[in-house]
Write an enzyme that holds these catalytic residues in place. Structure first.
Site, mmCIF file in Angstrom:
data_model
loop_
_atom_site.group_PDB
_atom_site.id
_atom_site.type_symbol
_atom_site.label_atom_id
_atom_site.label_comp_id
_atom_site.label_asym_id
_atom_site.label_seq_id
_atom_site.Cartn_x
_atom_site.Cartn_y
_atom_site.Cartn_z
ATOM 1 N N ASP A 1 0.872 -1.173 0.000
ATOM 2 C CA ASP A 1 0.000 0.000 0.000
ATOM 3 C C ASP A 1 0.905 1.218 0.000
ATOM 4 O O ASP A 1 1.598 1.484 0.990
ATOM 5 C CB ASP A 1 -0.892 -0.016 1.239
ATOM 6 C CG ASP A 1 -1.847 1.170 1.300
ATOM 7 O OD1 ASP A 1 -1.753 2.062 0.423
ATOM 8 O OD2 ASP A 1 -2.679 1.212 2.233
ATOM 9 N N SER B 1 -1.094 13.509 -15.386
ATOM 10 C CA SER B 1 -2.423 13.647 -15.976
ATOM 11 C C SER B 1 -2.487 14.968 -16.723
ATOM 12 O O SER B 1 -1.736 15.910 -16.419
ATOM 13 C CB SER B 1 -3.489 13.620 -14.872
ATOM 14 O OG SER B 1 -4.755 14.012 -15.388
ATOM 15 N N TYR C 1 -7.627 16.269 -6.849
ATOM 16 C CA TYR C 1 -6.825 15.481 -7.793
ATOM 17 C C TYR C 1 -5.951 16.377 -8.679
ATOM 18 O O TYR C 1 -4.737 16.134 -8.785
ATOM 19 C CB TYR C 1 -7.749 14.599 -8.633
ATOM 20 C CG TYR C 1 -7.039 13.688 -9.595
ATOM 21 C CD1 TYR C 1 -6.500 12.478 -9.169
ATOM 22 C CD2 TYR C 1 -6.924 14.022 -10.946
ATOM 23 C CE1 TYR C 1 -5.863 11.624 -10.057
ATOM 24 C CE2 TYR C 1 -6.285 13.176 -11.839
ATOM 25 C CZ TYR C 1 -5.758 11.977 -11.394
ATOM 26 O OH TYR C 1 -5.124 11.142 -12.286
ATOM 27 N N LYS D 1 -1.776 16.562 -9.017
ATOM 28 C CA LYS D 1 -1.067 16.352 -10.273
ATOM 29 C C LYS D 1 -0.215 17.566 -10.652
ATOM 30 O O LYS D 1 0.867 17.424 -11.228
ATOM 31 C CB LYS D 1 -2.055 16.003 -11.387
ATOM 32 C CG LYS D 1 -2.744 14.657 -11.187
ATOM 33 C CD LYS D 1 -1.740 13.507 -11.163
ATOM 34 C CE LYS D 1 -2.398 12.153 -11.064
ATOM 35 N NZ LYS D 1 -1.445 11.034 -11.146
#
Length: 248
Positions: A62, A142, A159, A163
């Protein structure tokens, strides 16, 4: 790919999507690939699919847990001699408004997307420096790490912020690699929407209407970068799906 034959690649988030496809592709190209994920059983299924000269080791890890990351690198050093190629691919996307999100969502996003990437890069560079040979780091970023599109319902959460942080991280690490005169390249790949489990966070109707890349499109770019001469640096790649049908 001859210069990477028998060398070790570590792929994070190897249980599905881009990570899974890249793990198999690199093994088939002759690399020894350590694929890590929480759902290790999905990585284990790839071992029997290797048709090339390489090999896949599946390890449960993890990346939100630093101890598990460090244990993984220690195992690789002891058993395989250290990492030559890192594909930092693991990521989470909590689809919500920032102003309506739980604090846990902020922490989870940055722990997986940013902090884990920093730790993996730090540990991989240690191996690359110790080995003295060439190394290559890939950050699967991304398009949201470059720009935020105008949409009717902007439920991006943190998010894009994570990024954008990776975009800055890549620039800083490249400068450090030059400063320490290490033969290590770093490529940041910025895909548009890719047909993976991650897009399930979006409204299904919207996701179906939008053009999408396939995971193999990203894998192909990783392999291309690895095949270039060592004095060629490909810093950033933006990969977007075509907005109109291709001509056959």
């Amino acid at each position: 790919m001859d210069k990477w034959l028998g060398k070790v690649a570590l792929v994070t988030g190897a249980s599905s999507g881009i990570g899974q496809d890249t793990t198999l592709a690199l093994a088939n190209a002759g690399m020894v690939v350590v694929g890590i994920a929480r759902r290790v059983e999905l990585v284990e299924t790839l071992c029997s699919k290797v048709t090339g000269t390489g090999k896949i080791f599946a390890r449960k890890c993890d990346v939100a847990n630093e101890t598990e990351i460090l244990e993984t690198f220690d195992w690789i050093r002891k058993e395989l001699g250290g990492v030559a190629v890192l594909i930092s691919n693991a990521g989470v996307f909590r689809c919500n408004f920032v102003t309506q999100s739980e604090s846990a969502d902020f922490r989870d996003t940055f722990n997986v997307n940013v902090v884990a990437t920093c730790i993996c890069i730090r540990e991989a560079v240690k191996d690359m420096k110790e080995r003295g040979g060439p190394g290559h780091i890939f950050i699967i970023n991304s398009i949201l790490g470059k720009r935020i599109p105008d949409v009717s319902v902007p439920m991006f959460g943190t998010y894009p912020a994570s990024k954008f942080a990776l975009t800055g991280l890549a620039e800083v690490v490249r400068k450090e690699l030059v400063y320490f005169q290490l033969p290590v390249r770093l490529t940041s790949i910025h895909p548009g929407m890719v047909q993976t489990d991650m897009i399930k966070v979006f409204d299904s109707g919207l996701a179906e209407r939008l053009p999408k890349l396939q995971v193999g499109d990203i894998t192909a770019n990783i392999v291309h970068c690895l095949t270039t001469p060592l004095d060629v640096h490909i810093d950033d790649i933006t990969v977007m799906p075509a907005m109109v049908p291709s001509v056959q």
